[in-house]
Every structure is written in structure tokens, then in C-alpha cells.
Scaffold this motif. Structure first.
Motif, mmCIF file in Angstrom:
data_model
loop_
_atom_site.group_PDB
_atom_site.id
_atom_site.type_symbol
_atom_site.label_atom_id
_atom_site.label_comp_id
_atom_site.label_asym_id
_atom_site.label_seq_id
_atom_site.Cartn_x
_atom_site.Cartn_y
_atom_site.Cartn_z
ATOM 1 N N VAL A 185 -20.507 37.999 -18.155
ATOM 2 C CA VAL A 185 -19.551 38.168 -19.256
ATOM 3 C C VAL A 185 -20.135 37.608 -20.548
ATOM 4 O O VAL A 185 -20.079 38.239 -21.618
ATOM 5 N N GLN A 186 -20.719 36.401 -20.474
ATOM 6 C CA GLN A 186 -21.297 35.781 -21.665
ATOM 7 C C GLN A 186 -22.471 36.608 -22.202
ATOM 8 O O GLN A 186 -22.630 36.757 -23.418
ATOM 9 N N ALA A 187 -23.301 37.145 -21.278
ATOM 10 C CA ALA A 187 -24.449 37.938 -21.718
ATOM 11 C C ALA A 187 -23.998 39.217 -22.424
ATOM 12 O O ALA A 187 -24.543 39.594 -23.466
ATOM 13 N N LEU A 238 -14.380 45.100 -18.226
ATOM 14 C CA LEU A 238 -14.080 44.054 -19.201
ATOM 15 C C LEU A 238 -13.164 44.580 -20.307
ATOM 16 O O LEU A 238 -12.263 43.869 -20.767
ATOM 17 N N ALA A 239 -13.396 45.832 -20.748
ATOM 18 C CA ALA A 239 -12.564 46.391 -21.809
ATOM 19 C C ALA A 239 -11.109 46.479 -21.364
ATOM 20 O O ALA A 239 -10.189 46.140 -22.110
ATOM 21 N N ARG A 240 -10.885 46.916 -20.139
ATOM 22 C CA ARG A 240 -9.505 47.009 -19.654
ATOM 23 C C ARG A 240 -8.863 45.632 -19.537
ATOM 24 O O ARG A 240 -7.666 45.486 -19.770
ATOM 25 N N ALA A 241 -9.662 44.619 -19.174
ATOM 26 C CA ALA A 241 -9.114 43.271 -19.006
ATOM 27 C C ALA A 241 -8.633 42.695 -20.334
ATOM 28 O O ALA A 241 -7.687 41.901 -20.364
ATOM 29 N N VAL A 242 -9.296 43.055 -21.454
ATOM 30 C CA VAL A 242 -8.904 42.504 -22.766
ATOM 31 C C VAL A 242 -8.134 43.537 -23.587
ATOM 32 O O VAL A 242 -8.028 43.432 -24.799
ATOM 33 N N HIS A 243 -7.607 44.578 -22.895
ATOM 34 C CA HIS A 243 -6.719 45.573 -23.511
ATOM 35 C C HIS A 243 -7.430 46.419 -24.577
ATOM 36 O O HIS A 243 -6.871 46.706 -25.639
ATOM 37 N N LEU A 244 -8.668 46.811 -24.285
ATOM 38 C CA LEU A 244 -9.407 47.728 -25.155
ATOM 39 C C LEU A 244 -9.576 49.066 -24.449
ATOM 40 O O LEU A 244 -9.674 49.126 -23.221
ATOM 41 N N ASP A 245 -9.652 50.145 -25.242
ATOM 42 C CA ASP A 245 -9.981 51.453 -24.697
ATOM 43 C C ASP A 245 -11.482 51.469 -24.402
ATOM 44 O O ASP A 245 -12.306 51.302 -25.308
ATOM 45 N N PRO A 246 -11.887 51.650 -23.128
ATOM 46 C CA PRO A 246 -13.314 51.578 -22.816
ATOM 47 C C PRO A 246 -14.125 52.767 -23.324
ATOM 48 O O PRO A 246 -15.341 52.673 -23.450
ATOM 49 N N ALA A 247 -13.474 53.895 -23.624
ATOM 50 C CA ALA A 247 -14.221 55.112 -23.982
ATOM 51 C C ALA A 247 -15.101 54.918 -25.214
ATOM 52 O O ALA A 247 -16.298 55.274 -25.187
ATOM 53 N N PRO A 248 -14.596 54.359 -26.346
ATOM 54 C CA PRO A 248 -15.482 54.176 -27.503
ATOM 55 C C PRO A 248 -16.649 53.227 -27.219
ATOM 56 O O PRO A 248 -17.765 53.450 -27.700
ATOM 57 N N LEU A 249 -16.407 52.185 -26.422
ATOM 58 C CA LEU A 249 -17.496 51.251 -26.111
ATOM 59 C C LEU A 249 -18.565 51.922 -25.260
ATOM 60 O O LEU A 249 -19.764 51.703 -25.462
ATOM 61 N N ALA A 276 -6.544 38.298 -27.318
ATOM 62 C CA ALA A 276 -5.648 38.295 -26.156
ATOM 63 C C ALA A 276 -5.366 36.885 -25.653
ATOM 64 O O ALA A 276 -4.618 36.716 -24.687
ATOM 65 N N GLY A 277 -5.994 35.875 -26.263
ATOM 66 C CA GLY A 277 -5.772 34.495 -25.854
ATOM 67 C C GLY A 277 -6.408 34.160 -24.514
ATOM 68 O O GLY A 277 -5.911 33.311 -23.779
ATOM 69 N N MET A 278 -7.528 34.804 -24.204
ATOM 70 C CA MET A 278 -8.192 34.601 -22.907
ATOM 71 C C MET A 278 -9.528 33.902 -23.118
ATOM 72 O O MET A 278 -10.211 34.122 -24.123
ATOM 73 N N THR A 279 -9.899 33.072 -22.145
ATOM 74 C CA THR A 279 -11.216 32.447 -22.141
ATOM 75 C C THR A 279 -12.167 33.300 -21.298
ATOM 76 O O THR A 279 -11.746 34.239 -20.613
ATOM 77 N N VAL A 280 -13.449 32.942 -21.347
ATOM 78 C CA VAL A 280 -14.436 33.644 -20.515
ATOM 79 C C VAL A 280 -14.086 33.466 -19.040
ATOM 80 O O VAL A 280 -14.207 34.395 -18.232
ATOM 81 N N ASP A 281 -13.629 32.270 -18.659
ATOM 82 C CA ASP A 281 -13.228 32.027 -17.274
ATOM 83 C C ASP A 281 -12.065 32.928 -16.881
ATOM 84 O O ASP A 281 -12.020 33.463 -15.755
ATOM 85 N N ASP A 282 -11.109 33.115 -17.801
ATOM 86 C CA ASP A 282 -9.964 33.986 -17.509
ATOM 87 C C ASP A 282 -10.429 35.417 -17.241
ATOM 88 O O ASP A 282 -9.973 36.075 -16.293
ATOM 89 N N VAL A 283 -11.330 35.911 -18.082
ATOM 90 C CA VAL A 283 -11.833 37.279 -17.914
ATOM 91 C C VAL A 283 -12.612 37.407 -16.609
ATOM 92 O O VAL A 283 -12.461 38.390 -15.869
ATOM 93 N N SER A 284 -13.433 36.401 -16.294
ATOM 94 C CA SER A 284 -14.217 36.443 -15.054
ATOM 95 C C SER A 284 -13.302 36.453 -13.841
ATOM 96 O O SER A 284 -13.536 37.189 -12.880
ATOM 97 N N THR A 285 -12.248 35.646 -13.864
ATOM 98 C CA THR A 285 -11.312 35.604 -12.741
ATOM 99 C C THR A 285 -10.567 36.927 -12.595
ATOM 100 O O THR A 285 -10.360 37.419 -11.479
ATOM 101 N N ALA A 286 -10.174 37.532 -13.707
ATOM 102 C CA ALA A 286 -9.396 38.770 -13.659
ATOM 103 C C ALA A 286 -10.240 39.958 -13.218
ATOM 104 O O ALA A 286 -9.722 40.899 -12.604
ATOM 105 N N THR A 287 -11.538 39.962 -13.539
ATOM 106 C CA THR A 287 -12.384 41.132 -13.274
ATOM 107 C C THR A 287 -13.369 40.940 -12.136
ATOM 108 O O THR A 287 -14.002 41.892 -11.708
ATOM 109 N N ARG A 288 -13.536 39.662 -11.658
ATOM 110 C CA ARG A 288 -14.536 39.346 -10.640
ATOM 111 C C ARG A 288 -15.972 39.597 -11.132
ATOM 112 O O ARG A 288 -16.893 39.788 -10.337
ATOM 113 N N VAL A 289 -16.145 39.657 -12.431
ATOM 114 C CA VAL A 289 -17.483 39.724 -13.029
ATOM 115 C C VAL A 289 -17.913 38.290 -13.321
ATOM 116 O O VAL A 289 -17.168 37.526 -13.927
#
Length: 279
Positions: free
Chosen positions: A53-55, A77-88, A35-48
Motif C-alpha cells: 500500500v505504501q509503495a 485499493l480504489a474501492r476501499a477508499v471510495h474511488l472509481d478504479p476505472a480512471p486510475l 475517507a479518514g483511513m490510515t494505511v493500516d485501515d486500508v491494509s486490513t480492509a483489502t488484505r493488501v
């Protein structure tokens, strides 16, 4: 010359279905990179937090603080990176002993009866009483002024019509102006400056909520159904854990918190005196 299967045919069958399936952390990391996102991007988008996130991407779920929080983080996190969370989530349950059983409501209420929580002053009731007292005083002053002026024109058979007078100066000009404020909002607005006051309302669904004071003493641990609310107060700090932050509306020290919490997201928050800021 051998008869039958060749040595290649005698190799044991290799089931690669499980081996080929990437780990949960690897799947999230690959999706984030795609998705072209960094860990910082995911943390900002999800407030996690970045550390969590790294762990999780390293398949270390200990920093999440338990299966309930880990599942909530995985879904966010799955929704933030465009994954279906159900299988995870299904893979997580398979690897960690199944989905955690929901906490029964009866023991929580039983625990509250056995260990009643120590509550602070009821500021809502105090504000309602103050508003009623002011309105009653103004009304009494107006009625008394009208009675004194009308008594001078009283005749046999009943009082004669009199022109309504304005309240005497002794009323202090406290005639109410404009619509009365909602008692709940008034109580929140009048939160004492020397304390931290937090109101948690389940406006968009139900959510598990835990609250502690600055000494770590548990003030509340239970499920808020939609339409229910709880108010917590401490001299310096309130620590919150919201199981589904997207369903919650917060008022802190008299001010509405407009953070855009995501549905299903688990949030750990700390508020102190003064302007509401997450600690």
C-alpha cells in the motif's frame, strides 16, 4: 512603445491538463486521507500488505510483482477508499504501456502436455474405493445371513417366506448408519496429517491460479473456469497466487477457509501442515 501583443501575451500556451492530474499514488493517498483511513485501515480492509500500500501511494509498483497484480491492487485499493478504479486503471495503462494481453489458453494446456506435473496420491479415489468396499462387505454379510436361515425352510416349488434376520455378530456391527458422506468432502476430511493438502475451486467465476511446492517447483499455472477445481499436496508447504480471490473457495487440510476475499483482489497465500493458517 510596442505595437501588437504585450510580453505577457507572447508567453507560450501552458497545457496544464496533464500536469494538473495527480499521480495514481497521490490520488489514492488523498482519497484515503479524505475517507479518514490510515494505511493500516486500508491494509486490513483489502488484505493488501502495508508495504505494498505504501509503495503504490509512492507510485512504486515494483513490489506488486507485475502489471496483472498491480492492476488488481489498484482496483482493490480504489474501492476501499471510495474511488472509481476505472480512471486510475486507464492512467496506469497509459503510463506503463497499455493493458497486459491475456494469457492464451492453448499454450497453457500445451505446456501441461509437454511437462506433465507430478501429482500426489489420488485420495478421492482411495476414499471412494474404501466406502464401496465397506458397503459391499456389510451387504454381503446381511445377504449371506439371510440365505443361511432361509435354506432351512426351503420346500419343493421354491423357498417359503421367511422373516428377515439381523446380521450375524461376525459382521462386526458395521451396518451403515445415516447418509453416506459426499466422496469429495470425505477425501478432503481424510487429508493426511503429515502433509499439507490444498483444494482450489472456482465457485463464483473464473480466476488465474499459480501453485508451488516448498522447493519453489511450479505445480500449476493457469486459468480455472467456474466449476473447475485443482488439488495440490506437499510434504510441508503450498504457496498460492490467486488472480481473482473473490471467485475462489479454498479447502486446506480438510477444513474450509472462510476468508472473505474481495472480487478482483490478488492474494498471495502460504499454507502448511496442521490447522490451516496463512503463512
Amino acid at each position: 512603445m510596442s505595437i501588437g501583443n504585450s510580453p505577457e501575451d507572447e508567453r507560450p500556451f501552458e497545457d496544464v491538463s496533464e500536469e494538473a492530474r495527480p499521480s495514481i499514488g497521490r490520488a489514492l493517498r488523498d482519497a484515503r486521507v479524505a475517507a479518514g483511513m490510515t494505511v493500516d485501515d486500508v491494509s486490513t480492509a483489502t488484505r493488501v500488505r502495508i508495504a505494498i500500500v505504501q509503495a503504490i501511494e509512492a507510485d512504486d509498483f515494483a513490489p506488486c510483482g507485475g502489471d496483472v497484480y498491480a492492476r488488481g491492487h489498484l482496483k482493490t485499493l480504489a474501492r476501499a477508499v471510495h474511488l472509481d478504479p476505472a480512471p486510475l486503471l486507464a492512467q496506469y495503462d497509459d503510463e506503463h504501456g497499455g493493458r497486459p494481453a491475456p494469457t492464451p489458453a492453448a499454450p497453457l494446456f500445451e505446456a501441461e502436455r509437454i511437462r506433465p506435473e507430478r501429482r500426489g496420491p489420488n485420495w478421492t479415489a482411495a476414499m471412494v474405493a474404501a466406502i464401496v468396499a465397506v458397503i459391499g462387505f456389510v451387504g454381503f454379510t446381511v445377504v449371506k445371513g439371510d440365505s443361511d436361515n432361509g435354506a432351512k425352510n426351503e420346500v419343493a416349488g421354491g423357498p417359503s417366506p421367511t422373516t428377515k434376520k439381523t446380521a450375524s455378530p461376525s459382521a462386526g456391527g458395521k451396518k451403515p448408519t445415516g447418509p453416506k458422506p459426499d466422496p469429495t468432502e470425505s477425501a478432503i476430511a481424510a487429508a493426511p496429517q503429515d502433509k499439507v493438502t490444498v483444494q482450489v475451486s472456482a465457485t463464483d467465476g473464473r480466476s488465474w491460479v499459480a501453485a508451488k511446492d516448498h522447493n519453489g517447483r511450479l505445480l500449476f499455472d493457469g486459468l480455472l473456469k467456474q466449476g473447475q477445481s485443482k488439488t495440490f499436496q506437499d510434504s510441508s508447504k503450498i504457496n498460492l497466487v490467486l488472480g481473482d480471490a473473490g471467485a475462489i473457495q479454498l479447502y486446506v487440510n480438510g477444513k474450509k477457509i472462510d476468508d472473505d476475499f474481495q472480487p478482483g483482489a490478488v492474494e498471495r497465500l502460504t499454507y502448511t501442515k496442521g490447522d490451516p493458517q496463512v503463512g
